[in-house]
Design an enzyme around this catalytic site. Structure first.
Site, PDB file in Angstrom:
ATOM      1  N   GLY A  17       0.818  -1.217   0.000  1.00 40.09           N
ATOM      2  CA  GLY A  17       0.000   0.000   0.000  1.00 40.09           C
ATOM      3  C   GLY A  17       0.847   1.261   0.000  1.00 40.09           C
ATOM      4  O   GLY A  17       0.401   2.327  -0.435  1.00 40.09           O
ATOM      5  N   HIS A  18       2.075   1.177   0.511  1.00 40.58           N
ATOM      6  CA  HIS A  18       2.993   2.316   0.476  1.00 40.58           C
ATOM      7  C   HIS A  18       3.937   2.218  -0.714  1.00 40.58           C
ATOM      8  O   HIS A  18       4.323   3.226  -1.274  1.00 40.58           O
ATOM      9  CB  HIS A  18       3.805   2.405   1.779  1.00 40.58           C
ATOM     10  CG  HIS A  18       2.994   2.925   2.929  1.00 40.58           C
ATOM     11  ND1 HIS A  18       3.275   4.095   3.573  1.00 40.58           N
ATOM     12  CD2 HIS A  18       1.886   2.429   3.520  1.00 40.58           C
ATOM     13  CE1 HIS A  18       2.371   4.296   4.520  1.00 40.58           C
ATOM     14  NE2 HIS A  18       1.528   3.291   4.516  1.00 40.58           N
ATOM     15  N   ASP A 122       8.603   8.748   2.042  1.00 40.49           N
ATOM     16  CA  ASP A 122       7.420   8.373   2.814  1.00 40.49           C
ATOM     17  C   ASP A 122       7.369   9.159   4.127  1.00 40.49           C
ATOM     18  O   ASP A 122       8.410   9.512   4.706  1.00 40.49           O
ATOM     19  CB  ASP A 122       7.481   6.867   3.119  1.00 40.49           C
ATOM     20  CG  ASP A 122       6.166   6.341   3.649  1.00 40.49           C
ATOM     21  OD1 ASP A 122       5.334   5.919   2.832  1.00 40.49           O
ATOM     22  OD2 ASP A 122       5.960   6.357   4.882  1.00 40.49           O
ATOM     23  N   VAL A 336      -3.626 -10.867  -7.844  1.00 38.10           N
ATOM     24  CA  VAL A 336      -4.148 -10.523  -9.171  1.00 38.10           C
ATOM     25  C   VAL A 336      -3.711  -9.089  -9.447  1.00 38.10           C
ATOM     26  O   VAL A 336      -3.483  -8.324  -8.513  1.00 38.10           O
ATOM     27  CB  VAL A 336      -5.689 -10.597  -9.251  1.00 38.10           C
ATOM     28  CG1 VAL A 336      -6.209 -11.948  -8.862  1.00 38.10           C
ATOM     29  CG2 VAL A 336      -6.342  -9.512  -8.420  1.00 38.10           C
ATOM     30  N   ASN A 357      -5.269   3.325  -2.038  1.00 33.96           N
ATOM     31  CA  ASN A 357      -4.885   3.008  -3.426  1.00 33.96           C
ATOM     32  C   ASN A 357      -6.072   2.404  -4.169  1.00 33.96           C
ATOM     33  O   ASN A 357      -6.332   2.748  -5.322  1.00 33.96           O
ATOM     34  CB  ASN A 357      -3.725   2.015  -3.466  1.00 33.96           C
ATOM     35  CG  ASN A 357      -2.463   2.614  -2.897  1.00 33.96           C
ATOM     36  OD1 ASN A 357      -1.931   3.572  -3.445  1.00 33.96           O
ATOM     37  ND2 ASN A 357      -2.007   2.080  -1.775  1.00 33.96           N
ATOM     38  N   SER A 358      -6.775   1.498  -3.499  1.00 31.91           N
ATOM     39  CA  SER A 358      -7.925   0.856  -4.139  1.00 31.91           C
ATOM     40  C   SER A 358      -8.987   1.897  -4.494  1.00 31.91           C
ATOM     41  O   SER A 358      -9.585   1.841  -5.568  1.00 31.91           O
ATOM     42  CB  SER A 358      -8.524  -0.213  -3.216  1.00 31.91           C
ATOM     43  OG  SER A 358      -7.590  -1.255  -3.053  1.00 31.91           O
ATOM     44  N   GLY A 376      -7.635   1.251  10.214  1.00 29.86           N
ATOM     45  CA  GLY A 376      -6.813   2.385   9.766  1.00 29.86           C
ATOM     46  C   GLY A 376      -7.643   3.569   9.261  1.00 29.86           C
ATOM     47  O   GLY A 376      -8.655   3.950   9.851  1.00 29.86           O
ATOM     48  N   GLN A 378      -9.552   3.646   6.790  1.00 27.24           N
ATOM     49  CA  GLN A 378     -10.546   3.173   5.817  1.00 27.24           C
ATOM     50  C   GLN A 378     -11.966   3.689   6.035  1.00 27.24           C
ATOM     51  O   GLN A 378     -12.718   3.851   5.081  1.00 27.24           O
ATOM     52  CB  GLN A 378     -10.510   1.639   5.760  1.00 27.24           C
ATOM     53  CG  GLN A 378      -9.170   1.126   5.236  1.00 27.24           C
ATOM     54  CD  GLN A 378      -8.849  -0.294   5.637  1.00 27.24           C
ATOM     55  OE1 GLN A 378      -9.713  -1.021   6.122  1.00 27.24           O
ATOM     56  NE2 GLN A 378      -7.598  -0.709   5.462  1.00 27.24           N
TER      57      GLN A 378
HETATM   58 BR1  BUP Z   1      -4.542  -7.964  -2.497  1.00 30.65          BR
HETATM   59  C1  BUP Z   1      -3.981  -7.097  -4.058  1.00 30.65           C
HETATM   60  N1  BUP Z   1      -3.467  -7.195  -6.363  1.00 30.65           N
HETATM   61  O1  BUP Z   1      -4.169  -9.073  -5.346  1.00 30.65           O
HETATM   62  P1  BUP Z   1      -4.518  -0.408  -0.706  1.00 30.65           P
HETATM   63  C2  BUP Z   1      -3.664  -5.775  -4.056  1.00 30.65           C
HETATM   64  N2  BUP Z   1      -3.243  -5.168  -5.209  1.00 30.65           N
HETATM   65  O2  BUP Z   1      -2.799  -5.356  -7.446  1.00 30.65           O
HETATM   66  P2  BUP Z   1      -3.657  -2.126   1.503  1.00 30.65           P
HETATM   67  C3  BUP Z   1      -3.146  -5.873  -6.380  1.00 30.65           C
HETATM   68  O3  BUP Z   1      -2.236  -3.442  -3.922  1.00 30.65           O
HETATM   69  P3  BUP Z   1      -2.797   0.041   3.142  1.00 30.65           P
HETATM   70  C4  BUP Z   1      -3.885  -7.861  -5.261  1.00 30.65           C
HETATM   71  O4  BUP Z   1      -4.274  -2.541  -6.648  1.00 30.65           O
HETATM   72  C5  BUP Z   1      -3.452  -1.559  -4.585  1.00 30.65           C
HETATM   73  O5  BUP Z   1      -2.653  -0.804  -5.446  1.00 30.65           O
HETATM   74  C6  BUP Z   1      -3.988  -2.791  -5.309  1.00 30.65           C
HETATM   75  O6  BUP Z   1      -3.331  -0.942  -1.584  1.00 30.65           O
HETATM   76  C7  BUP Z   1      -2.832  -3.744  -5.176  1.00 30.65           C
HETATM   77  O7  BUP Z   1      -4.670  -1.434   0.465  1.00 30.65           O
HETATM   78  C8  BUP Z   1      -2.567  -2.142  -3.495  1.00 30.65           C
HETATM   79  O8  BUP Z   1      -5.786  -0.454  -1.466  1.00 30.65           O
HETATM   80  C9  BUP Z   1      -3.280  -2.214  -2.165  1.00 30.65           C
HETATM   81  O9  BUP Z   1      -4.137   0.928  -0.210  1.00 30.65           O
HETATM   82  O10 BUP Z   1      -2.661  -1.038   1.956  1.00 30.65           O
HETATM   83  O11 BUP Z   1      -2.886  -3.165   0.835  1.00 30.65           O
HETATM   84  O12 BUP Z   1      -4.514  -2.543   2.632  1.00 30.65           O
HETATM   85  O13 BUP Z   1      -3.054  -0.736   4.396  1.00 30.65           O
HETATM   86  O14 BUP Z   1      -1.491   0.735   3.169  1.00 30.65           O
HETATM   87  O15 BUP Z   1      -3.962   0.910   2.759  1.00 30.65           O
END
Ligand code: BUP
Length: 457
Positions: A17-18, A122, A336, A357-358, A376, A378
């Protein structure tokens, strides 16, 4: 006399995520640098990496960006002692190690050749590097991987006095409900609270703050931050989201499965790289997917760190569920390429934990969300999703692990999100605005151009 070309250095921290937003930024800087001569880009690879996903993502990035230089930096070991950090979360322990290693990173950066002209780092490094880098004449930009609204909360945390009430007042922002802030922030001794406070106290020493967000999505927070209302001491704010994916297309069996599904018919289900749901909750979610009668692609995680995930799907979900849904559902445990999945025409919705990120990736594609925040930032992010019209959120589902959300309730919400006009139409509008943000004169593009201009000086 000839001067050194600009040397831009990118320093991520732990966890996908970072890492991902930093790789995207490095890719964007590299693409922009082709328009001016011989700018050098270096990615600092922070070792150790915790998950297989991080190691794979770095490899993919390096294969697709052969002109980006790398420099390996080893952090101090994590502290597990009884008087050390009060958590077992491997990612928090690694953030702590990173933050404690920041002074070593200053030395590491100062020995790079040619010397860096600008560093993009960061938040976890802020307390250790912001001032020393400035003293060395190196411009330092702190990168925020969360929303501008949650960043505003974090930035003001060191100055919030007393116990948190029902609402959190932040100058310039509509109040945040106390319920939407993780309980750990009421404990000043919690490792994550300490890390955020310690590093946010040094934000004013950065040359700028770069956030993966865009004006249309977060008008209130961006304007309050830029006008100095949130905190007068903050340096200039650069909203440059949604960050542009670096196009690591990896053909996979999931994509060929999606190719055979009707347009906008499939719900993508994923709770990010760090969140493991309880097995009971996974079973209820399976029931919800079954009863919703929708098509779905579900990425399951049962452990916090992916390398440790060994559970068989049949044991976890049972034969009956897999048989009932085999014509319309695909369940996977491996990584994926989410960015590729969200871009696929078969995807009609995304059940997500609202990792930032999502959220930004869905916004970029106008994919409607069913928000199920777990920890967090979210819940704050889910509130933004709802407000921008990107999706719907059922607040009563609580924080992850608080309560068991039953299958029938989940099925109802999935149907609502997948079949009603809104959020589908309003999410489409968000997608259009995200595209506009990167067109000529778009808000994020202008902000990024200014950032490049300043960081090359
Ligand atoms: Br699982 C998964 N494929 O199968 P978030 C995640 N991702 O491409 P997180 C994939 O990881 P934090 C998978 O596209 C995004 O860029 C997804 O980041 C990619 O959540 C990243 O959405 C995940 O911010 O991190 O992992 O919980 O806790 O730091 O928010």
């Amino acid at each position: 006399p000839p001067t050194n070309p600009p040397h831009l250095v990118v320093c991520p921290s732990a966890g996908i995520g970072h890492l991902t937003p930093f790789l995207r930024l490095a890719s964007m800087l590299a693409a922009a640098s082709t328009s001016f001569d011989s700018c050098r880009i270096t990615l600092v690879i922070i070792r150790p990496t915790l998950s297989s996903a991080e190691a794979n993502q770095i490899n993919t990035f390096l294969c697709t960006h052969p002109h980006v230089n790398t420099s390996e930096f080893q952090t101090l070991p994590c502290e597990h002692s009884s008087d050390g950090p009060n958590t077992n979360d491997p990612f928090l322990l690694q953030y702590d190690a990173i933050s404690r290693s920041a002074h070593l990173l200053v030395h590491h950066l100062s020995t790079l050749s040619p010397p860096p002209s600008a560093v993009f780092s960061d938040l976890m490094f802020a307390s250790g590097i912001n001032k020393p880098l400035t003293d060395l004449g190196i411009l330092n930009y702190t990168i925020i991987t969360s929303s501008a609204r949650f960043f505003s909360f974090m930035a003001t945390l060191p100055y919030q006095r007393g116990k948190r009430g029902d609402i959190v007042e932040i100058p310039g922002l509509s109040p945040i409900l106390g319920d939407d802030i993780p309980p750990i922030f009421s404990n000043p001794d919690h490792i994550f609270t300490r890390l955020i406070e310690t590093n946010c106290k040094h934000l004013h020493e950065a040359k700028g703050i770069v956030i993966n967000t865009f004006d249309f999505f977060e008008p209130e927070s961006i304007s309050a931050l830029q006008n100095g209302k949130v905190l007068a001491s903050l340096p200039p704010i650069f909203p440059i989201g949604p960050l542009i994916p670096f196009g690591s297309k990896i053909g996979s069996n999931k994509i060929s499965w999606l190719n055979n599904q009707p347009s906008k018919s499939v719900l993508f289900v994923s709770f990010g790289s760090r969140t493991a749901m309880s097995k009971d909750q996974i079973k209820e979610l399976a029931e919800g997917l079954d009863r919703s009668e929708m098509r779905f692609l579900w990425v399951i995680k049962t452990t916090v760190v992916d390398k440790e995930d060994k559970e068989e799907l049949r044991d976890l979900l049972g034969e009956a569920f897999l048989d009932n849904t085999k014509e319309r559902g695909l369940v996977v445990k491996d990584w994926v390429n989410q960015e590729e999945v969200l871009a696929h025409s078969a995807i009609g919705g995304f059940l997500t934990h609202c990792g930032w990120n999502s959220v930004m990736e869905a916004a970029q594609r106008g994919v409607p969300l069913l928000a199920w925040p777990l920890h967090g930032d979210q819940r704050v992010n889910a509130g933004l999703v709802e407000k921008a019209g990107l999706g719907i959120w059922e607040r009563s589902w609580g924080w992850g692990g608080d309560k068991l959300v039953k299958g029938g309730v989940i099925a109802k919400k999935i149907k609502e999100m997948m079949t009603t006009e809104n959020p589908r139409n309003s999410a489409g509008k968000v997608g259009e605005e995200a595209t506009k943000a990167w067109e000529i004169d778009g808000s994020s593009r202008k902000s990024f151009e200014t950032l490049i201009e300043k960081s090359r000086r």
